[in-house]
Design a protein around this motif. Structure first.
Motif, PDB file in Angstrom:
ATOM      1  N   PRO A 188      13.882  38.502   6.756  1.00 35.77           N
ATOM      2  CA  PRO A 188      12.518  37.955   6.851  1.00 35.77           C
ATOM      3  C   PRO A 188      12.111  37.574   8.271  1.00 35.77           C
ATOM      4  O   PRO A 188      10.921  37.485   8.558  1.00 35.77           O
ATOM      5  N   ASN A 189      13.087  37.343   9.152  1.00 29.86           N
ATOM      6  CA  ASN A 189      12.764  36.931  10.523  1.00 29.86           C
ATOM      7  C   ASN A 189      13.081  38.009  11.548  1.00 29.86           C
ATOM      8  O   ASN A 189      13.243  37.719  12.731  1.00 29.86           O
ATOM      9  N   LEU A 190      13.184  39.268  11.093  1.00 28.59           N
ATOM     10  CA  LEU A 190      13.467  40.381  11.988  1.00 28.59           C
ATOM     11  C   LEU A 190      12.382  41.442  11.836  1.00 28.59           C
ATOM     12  O   LEU A 190      12.027  41.811  10.716  1.00 28.59           O
ATOM     13  N   GLU A 191      11.859  41.931  12.957  1.00 27.92           N
ATOM     14  CA  GLU A 191      10.863  42.998  12.892  1.00 27.92           C
ATOM     15  C   GLU A 191      10.988  43.898  14.115  1.00 27.92           C
ATOM     16  O   GLU A 191      11.522  43.494  15.156  1.00 27.92           O
ATOM     17  N   ARG A 200      12.960  36.033  15.044  1.00 31.86           N
ATOM     18  CA  ARG A 200      12.312  34.722  15.068  1.00 31.86           C
ATOM     19  C   ARG A 200      13.316  33.655  14.677  1.00 31.86           C
ATOM     20  O   ARG A 200      14.017  33.783  13.671  1.00 31.86           O
ATOM     21  N   LEU A 201      13.384  32.591  15.457  1.00 32.83           N
ATOM     22  CA  LEU A 201      14.336  31.521  15.219  1.00 32.83           C
ATOM     23  C   LEU A 201      13.730  30.453  14.322  1.00 32.83           C
ATOM     24  O   LEU A 201      12.511  30.354  14.161  1.00 32.83           O
ATOM     25  N   LEU A 202      14.614  29.625  13.742  1.00 28.49           N
ATOM     26  CA  LEU A 202      14.146  28.581  12.834  1.00 28.49           C
ATOM     27  C   LEU A 202      13.307  27.537  13.554  1.00 28.49           C
ATOM     28  O   LEU A 202      12.391  26.962  12.987  1.00 28.49           O
ATOM     29  N   ALA A 203      13.648  27.278  14.830  1.00 25.95           N
ATOM     30  CA  ALA A 203      12.919  26.274  15.603  1.00 25.95           C
ATOM     31  C   ALA A 203      12.241  26.969  16.776  1.00 25.95           C
ATOM     32  O   ALA A 203      12.808  27.056  17.864  1.00 25.95           O
ATOM     33  N   PRO A 204      11.041  27.495  16.603  1.00 28.07           N
ATOM     34  CA  PRO A 204      10.353  28.225  17.675  1.00 28.07           C
ATOM     35  C   PRO A 204      10.203  27.364  18.928  1.00 28.07           C
ATOM     36  O   PRO A 204       9.929  26.168  18.845  1.00 28.07           O
ATOM     37  N   ARG A 225      21.562  34.131   5.578  1.00 29.77           N
ATOM     38  CA  ARG A 225      20.299  34.284   4.847  1.00 29.77           C
ATOM     39  C   ARG A 225      19.185  34.836   5.734  1.00 29.77           C
ATOM     40  O   ARG A 225      18.178  35.311   5.227  1.00 29.77           O
ATOM     41  N   ARG A 226      19.354  34.727   7.045  1.00 36.90           N
ATOM     42  CA  ARG A 226      18.371  35.193   8.004  1.00 36.90           C
ATOM     43  C   ARG A 226      19.090  35.965   9.100  1.00 36.90           C
ATOM     44  O   ARG A 226      20.301  35.858   9.250  1.00 36.90           O
TER      45      ARG A 226
END
Length: 333
Positions: A188-191, A200-204, A225-226
């Motif tokens: 979900p956090n990879l594109e 994309r990291l959990l804490a931008p 999970r990410r």
């Protein structure tokens, strides 16, 4: 945000890989950073392995220091799915001293690109470092082996089959949908966009890095999970590594499902698990401790049902299971 500029050429060099040591590193990292996401049995197994065998140094180093950074030399670059535990441990134990120093300095004081102050390093780590980086690498390799044997070895055949099935499914998706769409579906956090991979990291805003690379390694994991980024450094880093992204393997069992009575049975389920990679009848008989005649009988049924395919290499016939994507109708004989 992590941005990896691969370009068209680098995107074509993206490859999948996994090893037993990768799985151990994932379990240790998640245990330290987000233990609530682990199942109770996995969490208990890992804690018991660390405690009973006195693997305190490994727990301190592999779990991740400030901002979740854990030294990358504990996860050597792997090629494909054939890297053995012994080979990976050897690479950890023989990591160049300058690389160990570079990464431990990062774990203790923060990377050169991240000036956030670090907590005071544990005395256990400082004491181990007093004997030198080579000794530290060898000790950590030994503790990694003990942890793997205690926490993962009994479960490795099932994990290995799942990882092999995951990689085979992604390879099939690349062939049918293309690499860009396949990469976008990994986590979900990879594109991917125009040859740039973004994690994309959990804490931008806490950590941001941009780098250019000629290739990237994608490692499926049964624990994360990410997507998690590791490897890849700014210019001047000793023994630079290719960027590596660990991503969650598909949670659903990749084995084909069927309601036909003739396909029920533990033997055929085991055969399908082994057939994530192509094997001959003789190889399957050896791996499953069955007679070649028994294996041949079950393979013929699976082939008629459209669940495995046959290919010939010279005088050898190889079998491999046909993977389906979610929602796709089962193959017909």
């Amino acid at each position: 945000m992590i941005r990896i500029d691969l370009g068209a050429r680098g995107l074509g060099r993206v490859r999948f890989a996994a090893s037993p040591l990768d799985t151990a590193k994932d379990l240790l990292f998640i245990l330290a950073r987000s233990p609530q996401t682990l199942g109770p049995r996995w969490r208990d197994n890992a804690v018991r392995a660390l405690t009973d065998r006195g693997l305190g140094l490994l727990a301190v180093v592999a779990g991740g220091g400030p901002l979740g950074y854990a030294p990358d030399f504990l996860r050597p670059e792997t090629v494909g799915l054939d890297t053995t535990l012994a080979a990976a441990l050897h690479r950890v134990a023989t990591t160049p001293a300058e690389r160990v120093h570079y990464e431990l300095a990062a774990a203790v004081g923060g990377h050169s690109w991240d000036r956030t102050p670090a907590r005071r390093p544990p005395r256990l780590l400082l004491t181990a470092l007093e004997r030198g980086e080579e000794h530290l690498a060898q000790r950590l390799a030994g503790e990694l082996e003990q942890f793997w044997q205690a926490a993962l070895a009994p479960h490795w055949p099932g994990i290995r089959s799942r990882l092999e099935g995951e990689v085979a499914a992604r390879a099939s998706a690349i062939a049918t949908r293309g690499i860009s769409e396949t990469l976008d579906r990994l986590a979900p956090n990879l594109e991917e966009h125009d040859g740039v991979l973004q994690v994309r990291l959990l804490a931008p805003g806490v950590h941001h890095m941009e780098l250019t690379a000629e290739a990237a390694i994608l490692v499926p994991s049964v624990f994360v999970r990410r997507a998690v980024f590791c490897g890849g450094e700014p210019p001047g880093a000793p023994a630079p590594r290719s960027p590596m992204i660990v991503y969650p393997a598909a949670p659903a069992d990749c084995l084909p499902r069927t309601g036909r009575d003739e396909l029920l049975g533990a033997t055929r389920v085991k055969l399908l698990a082994e057939l994530a990679q192509p094997h001959s009848t003789g190889e399957l008989a050896t791996r499953l401790r069955l007679s070649p005649a028994t294996v041949s009988y079950h393979l013929q049924i699976l082939h008629r049902a459209g669940l495995v395919q046959r290919t010939r290499r010279s005088r050898t016939v190889l079998y491999q299971r046909l993977l389906r994507t979610p929602g796709e109708a089962p193959a017909r004989p």
